[in-house]
Structures are given as structure tokens and as C-alpha cells.
Motif scaffolding. Structure first.
Motif, PDB file in Angstrom:
ATOM      1  N   TYR A  32      12.215  10.053  46.497  1.00  0.00           N
ATOM      2  CA  TYR A  32      12.147  11.475  46.167  1.00  0.00           C
ATOM      3  C   TYR A  32      13.022  11.831  44.966  1.00  0.00           C
ATOM      4  O   TYR A  32      12.962  12.947  44.466  1.00  0.00           O
ATOM      5  CB  TYR A  32      12.560  12.331  47.367  1.00  0.00           C
ATOM      6  CG  TYR A  32      11.512  12.403  48.451  1.00  0.00           C
ATOM      7  CD1 TYR A  32      10.436  13.274  48.349  1.00  0.00           C
ATOM      8  CD2 TYR A  32      11.598  11.585  49.573  1.00  0.00           C
ATOM      9  CE1 TYR A  32       9.459  13.336  49.341  1.00  0.00           C
ATOM     10  CE2 TYR A  32      10.636  11.638  50.575  1.00  0.00           C
ATOM     11  CZ  TYR A  32       9.570  12.511  50.454  1.00  0.00           C
ATOM     12  OH  TYR A  32       8.606  12.566  51.430  1.00  0.00           O
ATOM     13  N   GLY A  33      13.857  10.887  44.504  1.00  0.00           N
ATOM     14  CA  GLY A  33      14.758  11.193  43.400  1.00  0.00           C
ATOM     15  C   GLY A  33      15.964  11.978  43.880  1.00  0.00           C
ATOM     16  O   GLY A  33      16.125  12.261  45.068  1.00  0.00           O
ATOM     17  N   SER A  34      16.831  12.322  42.921  1.00  0.00           N
ATOM     18  CA  SER A  34      18.047  13.070  43.256  1.00  0.00           C
ATOM     19  C   SER A  34      18.506  13.832  42.019  1.00  0.00           C
ATOM     20  O   SER A  34      17.784  13.924  41.025  1.00  0.00           O
ATOM     21  CB  SER A  34      19.149  12.106  43.710  1.00  0.00           C
ATOM     22  OG  SER A  34      19.647  11.366  42.606  1.00  0.00           O
ATOM     23  N   ASP A  35      19.724  14.365  42.083  1.00  0.00           N
ATOM     24  CA  ASP A  35      20.275  15.091  40.940  1.00  0.00           C
ATOM     25  C   ASP A  35      20.587  14.175  39.760  1.00  0.00           C
ATOM     26  O   ASP A  35      20.801  14.651  38.652  1.00  0.00           O
ATOM     27  CB  ASP A  35      21.569  15.812  41.354  1.00  0.00           C
ATOM     28  CG  ASP A  35      21.321  16.923  42.355  1.00  0.00           C
ATOM     29  OD1 ASP A  35      20.173  17.418  42.416  1.00  0.00           O
ATOM     30  OD2 ASP A  35      22.266  17.280  43.082  1.00  0.00           O
ATOM     31  N   THR A  36      20.639  12.860  40.003  1.00  0.00           N
ATOM     32  CA  THR A  36      21.028  11.946  38.932  1.00  0.00           C
ATOM     33  C   THR A  36      19.897  11.053  38.444  1.00  0.00           C
ATOM     34  O   THR A  36      20.060  10.346  37.452  1.00  0.00           O
ATOM     35  CB  THR A  36      22.190  11.037  39.402  1.00  0.00           C
ATOM     36  OG1 THR A  36      21.771  10.303  40.562  1.00  0.00           O
ATOM     37  CG2 THR A  36      23.417  11.871  39.731  1.00  0.00           C
ATOM     38  N   HIS A  37      18.759  11.038  39.123  1.00  0.00           N
ATOM     39  CA  HIS A  37      17.653  10.189  38.677  1.00  0.00           C
ATOM     40  C   HIS A  37      16.336  10.712  39.225  1.00  0.00           C
ATOM     41  O   HIS A  37      16.296  11.500  40.173  1.00  0.00           O
ATOM     42  CB  HIS A  37      17.860   8.737  39.122  1.00  0.00           C
ATOM     43  CG  HIS A  37      17.848   8.555  40.621  1.00  0.00           C
ATOM     44  ND1 HIS A  37      16.688   8.403  41.348  1.00  0.00           N
ATOM     45  CD2 HIS A  37      18.855   8.502  41.516  1.00  0.00           C
ATOM     46  CE1 HIS A  37      16.966   8.267  42.622  1.00  0.00           C
ATOM     47  NE2 HIS A  37      18.285   8.329  42.762  1.00  0.00           N
ATOM     48  N   GLY A  38      15.250  10.272  38.609  1.00  0.00           N
ATOM     49  CA  GLY A  38      13.936  10.672  39.060  1.00  0.00           C
ATOM     50  C   GLY A  38      13.462   9.860  40.246  1.00  0.00           C
ATOM     51  O   GLY A  38      14.150   8.956  40.731  1.00  0.00           O
ATOM     52  N   ALA A  39      12.270  10.195  40.738  1.00  0.00           N
ATOM     53  CA  ALA A  39      11.689   9.471  41.863  1.00  0.00           C
ATOM     54  C   ALA A  39      11.354   8.041  41.441  1.00  0.00           C
ATOM     55  O   ALA A  39      10.819   7.808  40.358  1.00  0.00           O
ATOM     56  CB  ALA A  39      10.439  10.185  42.353  1.00  0.00           C
ATOM     57  N   VAL A  40      11.696   7.081  42.289  1.00  0.00           N
ATOM     58  CA  VAL A  40      11.403   5.675  42.036  1.00  0.00           C
ATOM     59  C   VAL A  40      10.132   5.311  42.794  1.00  0.00           C
ATOM     60  O   VAL A  40      10.064   5.474  44.017  1.00  0.00           O
ATOM     61  CB  VAL A  40      12.569   4.770  42.483  1.00  0.00           C
ATOM     62  CG1 VAL A  40      12.228   3.300  42.240  1.00  0.00           C
ATOM     63  CG2 VAL A  40      13.850   5.160  41.762  1.00  0.00           C
ATOM     64  N   ALA A  41       9.129   4.828  42.079  1.00  0.00           N
ATOM     65  CA  ALA A  41       7.870   4.462  42.719  1.00  0.00           C
ATOM     66  C   ALA A  41       8.074   3.276  43.653  1.00  0.00           C
ATOM     67  O   ALA A  41       8.853   2.364  43.370  1.00  0.00           O
ATOM     68  CB  ALA A  41       6.831   4.115  41.655  1.00  0.00           C
ATOM     69  N   CYS A  42       7.373   3.268  44.778  1.00  0.00           N
ATOM     70  CA  CYS A  42       7.502   2.194  45.764  1.00  0.00           C
ATOM     71  C   CYS A  42       7.231   0.822  45.146  1.00  0.00           C
ATOM     72  O   CYS A  42       7.862  -0.176  45.502  1.00  0.00           O
ATOM     73  CB  CYS A  42       6.534   2.417  46.920  1.00  0.00           C
ATOM     74  SG  CYS A  42       6.835   3.933  47.859  1.00  0.00           S
ATOM     75  N   VAL A  43       6.302   0.780  44.189  1.00  0.00           N
ATOM     76  CA  VAL A  43       5.920  -0.492  43.581  1.00  0.00           C
ATOM     77  C   VAL A  43       7.054  -1.109  42.771  1.00  0.00           C
ATOM     78  O   VAL A  43       7.001  -2.290  42.418  1.00  0.00           O
ATOM     79  CB  VAL A  43       4.666  -0.290  42.694  1.00  0.00           C
ATOM     80  CG1 VAL A  43       5.016   0.481  41.422  1.00  0.00           C
ATOM     81  CG2 VAL A  43       3.998  -1.617  42.360  1.00  0.00           C
ATOM     82  N   GLU A  44       8.112  -0.342  42.486  1.00  0.00           N
ATOM     83  CA  GLU A  44       9.249  -0.889  41.743  1.00  0.00           C
ATOM     84  C   GLU A  44      10.103  -1.826  42.604  1.00  0.00           C
ATOM     85  O   GLU A  44      10.934  -2.565  42.080  1.00  0.00           O
ATOM     86  CB  GLU A  44      10.124   0.239  41.192  1.00  0.00           C
ATOM     87  CG  GLU A  44       9.482   1.074  40.100  1.00  0.00           C
ATOM     88  CD  GLU A  44       9.273   0.281  38.815  1.00  0.00           C
ATOM     89  OE1 GLU A  44       9.850  -0.812  38.681  1.00  0.00           O
ATOM     90  OE2 GLU A  44       8.530   0.753  37.938  1.00  0.00           O
TER      91      GLU A  44
END
Length: 387
Positions: A83-95
């Protein structure tokens, strides 16, 4: 079983009535609803009641064993990643995992618990070789966490993450400026290190915007400090010192161009600019080396520089009272008349035994030793006019 002709006439009529009554849709293959799509994958792990797409809903908690605590290997910080946070975007599961098309896709349900970790493009950016230790539950050598080896079972909140993956600022050759927004203003808000665009942070791309010119990293009214790369303004700091005194000039001396003490780059990434530790590398030219010698900056002082009388024409000493001024002593006491060369300088300079009046030979100097044209003094050229 016989055909319809062998059935009683009344039964045939009843069956025909039923077929007429049934809607056409009951005889067709049923397509999955939008809700079914949102719940797929989440029927085994995750929580279908959460928001987001079906993959975000499928991320633990809960895991395949029903665990919901972050300390569980199958749970960890899944949510803060997907879902991401204040410091980074959402990370796709495939990563981090193989995302299957079907439940029987190889690499999905055919591995022992917990799920196999197979890193994608972001973790491998810039020739990283990311690994996940299933015993220690730690990631290592990932681009997204740099040189840190974070514990998967001990996730930290975003408020504690800043500075954990890279230094503030990162080490050289990164510029040693702690104000991230001066170069990354599209992503980081000014001065407070809050992510303006979290989705553009830790995405495998470095967003740099330095079109504002030299003063966006150092300087204020002009590119020279103060302020220095650390934001300092005290002349006692080596990165500040007597910069403005030199650039402004005075009633006795010209303004000194930056390139007489430093290599001035055409572009930010030019060699010798941002790839050396602060303070900036000093490379003398022009007036500093006008009369030969070996000008240098050492131990906080300019030494053997012609502009301060450390080296004079014909290789003689100048007779000045302070030919190696301290760079961080900015109190007007080191540039008084006579500090760079004697009044008059020693032989072979004419001693002026009758009347040591500079204006007798140097028409740029008035009888009271003020300068008619300060821009012609300390320029590496001896200007004289014998009358």
C-alpha cells in the motif's frame, strides 16, 4: 431412455412450459462478478474486506496459517509495502514474488511455507544482487534498502525510516548538502524531508532537478558561500571563510573571479565538482600564480600565493607582514596596507630612500595611498608609470 415421442403427452407439455419460463441467462456460463475478482487470492491469504486491488487485498495478514502478527514470517511488513507509506510508493507484489495466473502455476503453491522470494526489477536496480535469507528473515544487497539488511519480522514505522537506507546526505561522490530538496525538489518538500511524491521515491529512478543554477546548492546572493553545502554561514567554517570578501573586492583590490581558486564546472556532473569531499578543492590560477612559485592552500591558510605577496616578481620575497593569511579569519586585519608587501618592497624594488611615495612610479595610486582604480591592483600585473 426413449426419445420424446415415447413420453406421455402431458409430461412433454409440462417440460416445454418450464423451458419457456427459464431466463436465457440461466442457460449460459456465469461470468465472475467484480466482487469475485476482488476476492480472488484473498480466499487463501490476506483480507478480502480491505480496499485496493485484488493483489493488495491478498497480502498478509493473514498468512496461510492464519497468523496476523508482523513477527510471523508470512506476515511481516507486507501491508506497508503493497500500500506504500509516507516515504515510498506502493511496491508491486511481482517485485518480491512470482504472481501466478492460476493456483497451480509453478512457483505458487508448490513450495514449502513461507512463500518463495524472487526479486524483481527495483530490488536489482544499479547492478544489485538482492537476496533473502529464509532463516534470518532478512533482505540484503537490495536497491530499495541500499546497504541496510532490514529484518522482515521486525518492521519499523515510516517515521523511523528516514536515513536508514542511505545517509542524509549519502556519502561521496554525492554532494554533501543535507537539504535534499535543493536537488530533489520534485520528490522531497523543502527543508523538512517530507516526501512530496512518495510514489517517486524508492522506485528505481533518481529524480534530480538542478536547473536552478549554482546558488541552489551553495551561496545566497551569488554562488559563493555563505551558505556552504551544509547550510552553514559562519566565516569560521572552511566552506564559508572569506568567500564574499574576495568576490566583492574592496577599495584596495579587485574582485577575484571564482576560477582563480577553484575549477568552475560547466555542468553539475563535471569531474572535480561534486565528486570531492568538502570543502571544495582549491586549484590556484591567475593572480595567485602570476609570478611563479607553488601556490597552495594548506592548514587553513593560503601559502606562497602571489596575490598575498607570498611570491613576488623575479622570485624575491615581498616584505609583507602577513603573506599566508588564515582563510577563516575575516576581520579586516589580514589585508591592511603593508600586509602583502613592504612599503616599499625590499630590493631589487627601488627603495625610495628620498621619499617612499608609491604614486611616484604607480600612477594608479594617489599620494595618500588610496587607489584610483582598485580593479588594477592584485590582478597579477604590476602597473607602473614612471614620471
Amino acid at each position: 431412455m426413449g426419445d420424446a415421442r415415447s413420453l406421455p403427452r402431458g409430461l412433454c407439455a409440462a417440460l416445454a412450459a418450464v423451458l419457456v419460463w427459464l431466463p436465457v441467462s440461466c442457460l449460459e456460463t456465469r461470468e465472475p462478478s467484480a466482487d469475485d475478482n476482488a476476492r480472488r487470492c484473498a480466499s487463501c491469504h490476506g483480507d478480502a474486506r480491505r480496499g485496493g486491488d485484488f493483489l493488495q487485498r491478498a497480502a498478509p495478514p493473514s498468512d496461510m496459517r492464519g497468523a496476523r502478527e508482523p513477527s510471523a514470517a508470512g506476515v511481516g511488513p507486507h501491508l506497508s509495502h503493497v500500500y506504500g507509506s509516507d516515504t515510498h510508493g506502493a511496491v508491486a507484489c511481482v517485485e518480491c514474488h512470482v504472481v501466478p495466473e492460476h493456483t497451480d502455476t509453478p512457483g505458487h503453491a508448490d513450495d514449502p511455507f513461507p512463500a518463495e522470494v524472487r526479486f524483481g526489477n527495483v530490488a536489482s536496480t544499479r547492478n544489485r544482487a538482492p537476496r533473502y535469507d529464509r532463516e534470518l528473515l532478512r533482505c540484503s544487497d537490495t536497491y530499495c534498502h541500499q546497504n541496510e539488511e532490514p529484518s522482515w519480522s521486525e518492521p519499523r514505522p515510516s517515521s523511523e525510516a528516514c536515513g536508514s537506507c542511505h545517509g542524509l546526505p549519502p556519502p561521496l561522490p554525492h554532494p554533501q548538502n543535507p537539504d535534499c530538496s535543493s536537488c530533489h525538489g520534485d520528490v522531497v518538500a523543502e527543508n523538512d524531508r517530507v516526501m512530496r511524491e512518495p510514489a517517486r521515491h524508492v522506485d528505481g529512478n533518481v529524480d534530480v532537478s538542478i536547473e536552478l543554477g549554482c546558488a541552489s546548492c551553495h551561496g545566497s546572493v551569488n554562488p559563493a558561500p555563505p551558505q556552504d553545502l551544509t547550510g552553514g554561514t559562519d566565516p569560521a567554517l572552511p566552506g564559508v571563510g572569506a568567500h564574499q570578501v574576495h568576490l566583492a573586492g574592496s577599495a584596495r583590490a579587485r574582485a577575484v573571479p571564482c576560477n582563480e581558486c577553484h575549477r568552475v564546472p560547466e555542468r553539475f556532473a563535471d569531474p572535480g565538482h561534486a565528486d570531492t569531499p568538502p570543502p571544495a578543492e582549491v586549484i590556484f590560477s591567475g593572480a595567485a600564480s602570476a609570478f611563479g612559485g607553488s601556490p597552495a592552500y594548506a592548514n587553513g591558510s593560503c601559502q606562497n600565493v602571489s596575490c598575498h605577496g607570498g611570491y613576488f616578481p623575479r622570485g624575491v620575497r615581498s616584505g609583507g607582514t602577513n603573506t599566508a593569511p588564515v582563510w577563516t579569519q575575516v576581520d579586516a586585519t589580514q589585508a591592511t596596507c603593508g600586509s602583502c608587501h613592504g612599503l616599499p618592497p625590499p630590493p631589487p624594488h627601488p627603495y625610495g630612500y628620498l621619499n617612499p611615495v608609491c604614486s611616484a612610479c604607480h600612477g594608479n595610486i594617489a599620494p595618500d595611498r588610496t587607489f584610483i582604480r582598485p580593479d588594477l591592483h592584485v590582478d597579477g600585473v604590476v602597473t607602473f608609470d614612471v614620471r
